[in-house]
Design an enzyme around this catalytic site. Structure first.
Site, PDB file in Angstrom:
ATOM      1  N   SER A   1       0.824  -1.211   0.000  1.00  0.00           N
ATOM      2  CA  SER A   1       0.000   0.000   0.000  1.00  0.00           C
ATOM      3  C   SER A   1       0.859   1.262   0.000  1.00  0.00           C
ATOM      4  O   SER A   1       1.993   1.265   0.467  1.00  0.00           O
ATOM      5  CB  SER A   1      -0.901   0.030   1.230  1.00  0.00           C
ATOM      6  OG  SER A   1      -1.623  -1.172   1.348  1.00  0.00           O
TER       7      SER A   1
HETATM    8  N1  SAH Z   1      -0.409  -5.172   4.115  1.00  0.00           N
HETATM    9  C1  SAH Z   1       0.306  -5.419   2.874  1.00  0.00           C
HETATM   10  C2  SAH Z   1      -0.497  -5.070   1.647  1.00  0.00           C
HETATM   11  C3  SAH Z   1      -1.400  -6.175   1.348  1.00  0.00           C
HETATM   12  S1  SAH Z   1      -2.084  -6.317  -0.260  1.00  0.00           S
HETATM   13  C4  SAH Z   1       1.637  -4.728   2.837  1.00  0.00           C
HETATM   14  O1  SAH Z   1       1.971  -3.981   3.758  1.00  0.00           O
HETATM   15  O2  SAH Z   1       2.386  -4.966   1.886  1.00  0.00           O
HETATM   16  C5  SAH Z   1      -3.359  -7.458   0.191  1.00  0.00           C
HETATM   17  C6  SAH Z   1      -2.886  -8.849   0.502  1.00  0.00           C
HETATM   18  O3  SAH Z   1      -3.991  -9.577   0.991  1.00  0.00           O
HETATM   19  C7  SAH Z   1      -2.382  -9.616  -0.714  1.00  0.00           C
HETATM   20  O4  SAH Z   1      -1.077 -10.062  -0.485  1.00  0.00           O
HETATM   21  C8  SAH Z   1      -3.365 -10.780  -0.848  1.00  0.00           C
HETATM   22  O5  SAH Z   1      -2.772 -11.977  -1.306  1.00  0.00           O
HETATM   23  C9  SAH Z   1      -3.865 -10.912   0.576  1.00  0.00           C
HETATM   24  N2  SAH Z   1      -5.154 -11.588   0.742  1.00  0.00           N
HETATM   25  C10 SAH Z   1      -6.256 -11.525  -0.037  1.00  0.00           C
HETATM   26  N3  SAH Z   1      -7.238 -12.279   0.481  1.00  0.00           N
HETATM   27  C11 SAH Z   1      -6.762 -12.833   1.634  1.00  0.00           C
HETATM   28  C12 SAH Z   1      -7.297 -13.717   2.638  1.00  0.00           C
HETATM   29  N4  SAH Z   1      -8.549 -14.195   2.586  1.00  0.00           N
HETATM   30  N5  SAH Z   1      -6.504 -14.039   3.674  1.00  0.00           N
HETATM   31  C13 SAH Z   1      -5.234 -13.593   3.775  1.00  0.00           C
HETATM   32  N6  SAH Z   1      -4.672 -12.768   2.852  1.00  0.00           N
HETATM   33  C14 SAH Z   1      -5.435 -12.391   1.804  1.00  0.00           C
END
Ligand code: SAH
Length: 217
Positions: A65
């Site tokens: 993000s």
């Molecule tokens: N917090 C992260 C940004 C995350 S992007 C950072 O600091 O880089 C969102 C993430 O959520 C992705 O990696 C995606 O694979 C994950 N995601 C999506 N659905 C999910 C679920 N049900 N459980 C766990 N992770 C999930």
């Protein structure tokens, strides 16, 4: 000629130009953003962009993000240092590291195992001892480690997954980007004895939360 990039200086600049002017005031949050090496959480060939005012690709179709969004969500969590925090969507691990600076313990769940493994390596190499990573469907939460004082969802969801309310402690807070597939708004939910208080905040765009209590695919 060799260029030496002063990442610490870039972090200071990020805080001064992207966070403070847009209203981030929590000193603890600003200090964590000055401290955590965001460039370590992106690919080597993207490091020069790590402190820019945008989200970046981290592979597997996922993103880290924008710094401002990380700061806003973290500030809304009202962390004092004593909390157990659950993060859904580990991604690069950057948000998790920020949380680890500001809370007691961080539990983070990622559905894509390569990302979970990579983030865990980064946490180890940076010396974080208060973060636990798990691969799986975060919409189910992490019942064995519950209750959590704070829960942060870093992927867009049509609604807050039901199991998470059960795993939130009394007086707990959940922050999540809630909305449709391509645009959401940050929702802050505060639990108290007999009710839930909801406030909507900044508009945002996150990759989808995919799982039993999120999007189907
Ligand atoms: N917090 C992260 C940004 C995350 S992007 C950072 O600091 O880089 C969102 C993430 O959520 C992705 O990696 C995606 O694979 C994950 N995601 C999506 N659905 C999910 C679920 N049900 N459980 C766990 N992770 C999930």
């Amino acid at each position: 000629m060799e260029f030496v990039v002063d990442f610490k200086e870039l972090r200071e600049l990020m805080v001064k130009t992207q966070l403070i002017p847009r209203g981030i005031t929590d000193e603890r949050v600003l200090n964590a953003m000055k401290k955590v090496p965001r460039h370590v959480f992106v690919d080597d060939n993207m490091q020069y962009k790590a402190y820019d005012d945008m989200a970046l690709s981290i592979g597997e179709g996922q993103t880290i993000s924008q710094p401002y969004m990380v700061a806003v969500m973290t500030e809304l969590l009202d962390l004092t240092g004593t909390e157990r925090v659950l993060e859904i969507g580990t991604g690069s691990g950057y948000q998790g590291a920020i949380l680890a600076e500001l809370a007691k313990e961080v539990y983070t769940i990622e559905r894509v195992s390569v990302l979970a493994d990579r983030a865990e390596d980064k946490f180890n190499s940076l010396g974080y001892k208060n973060i636990k990573v798990k691969t799986g469907d975060g919409t189910l939460g992490w019942p064995e480690e519950s209750p959590f004082d704070r829960i942060i969802i870093t992927a867009g969801t049509p609604k807050i997954p039901e199991p998470l309310f059960k795993q939130l402690s009394e007086d707990g807070i959940i922050i999540a980007p809630v909305g449709d597939r391509f645009s959401q708004q940050l929702l802050k939910v505060r639990k108290s004895k007999d009710n839930l208080h909801e406030d909507f905040h900044t508009p945002c765009v996150f990759v989808p939360l995919i799982g039993k209590y999120g999007w189907n695919s």
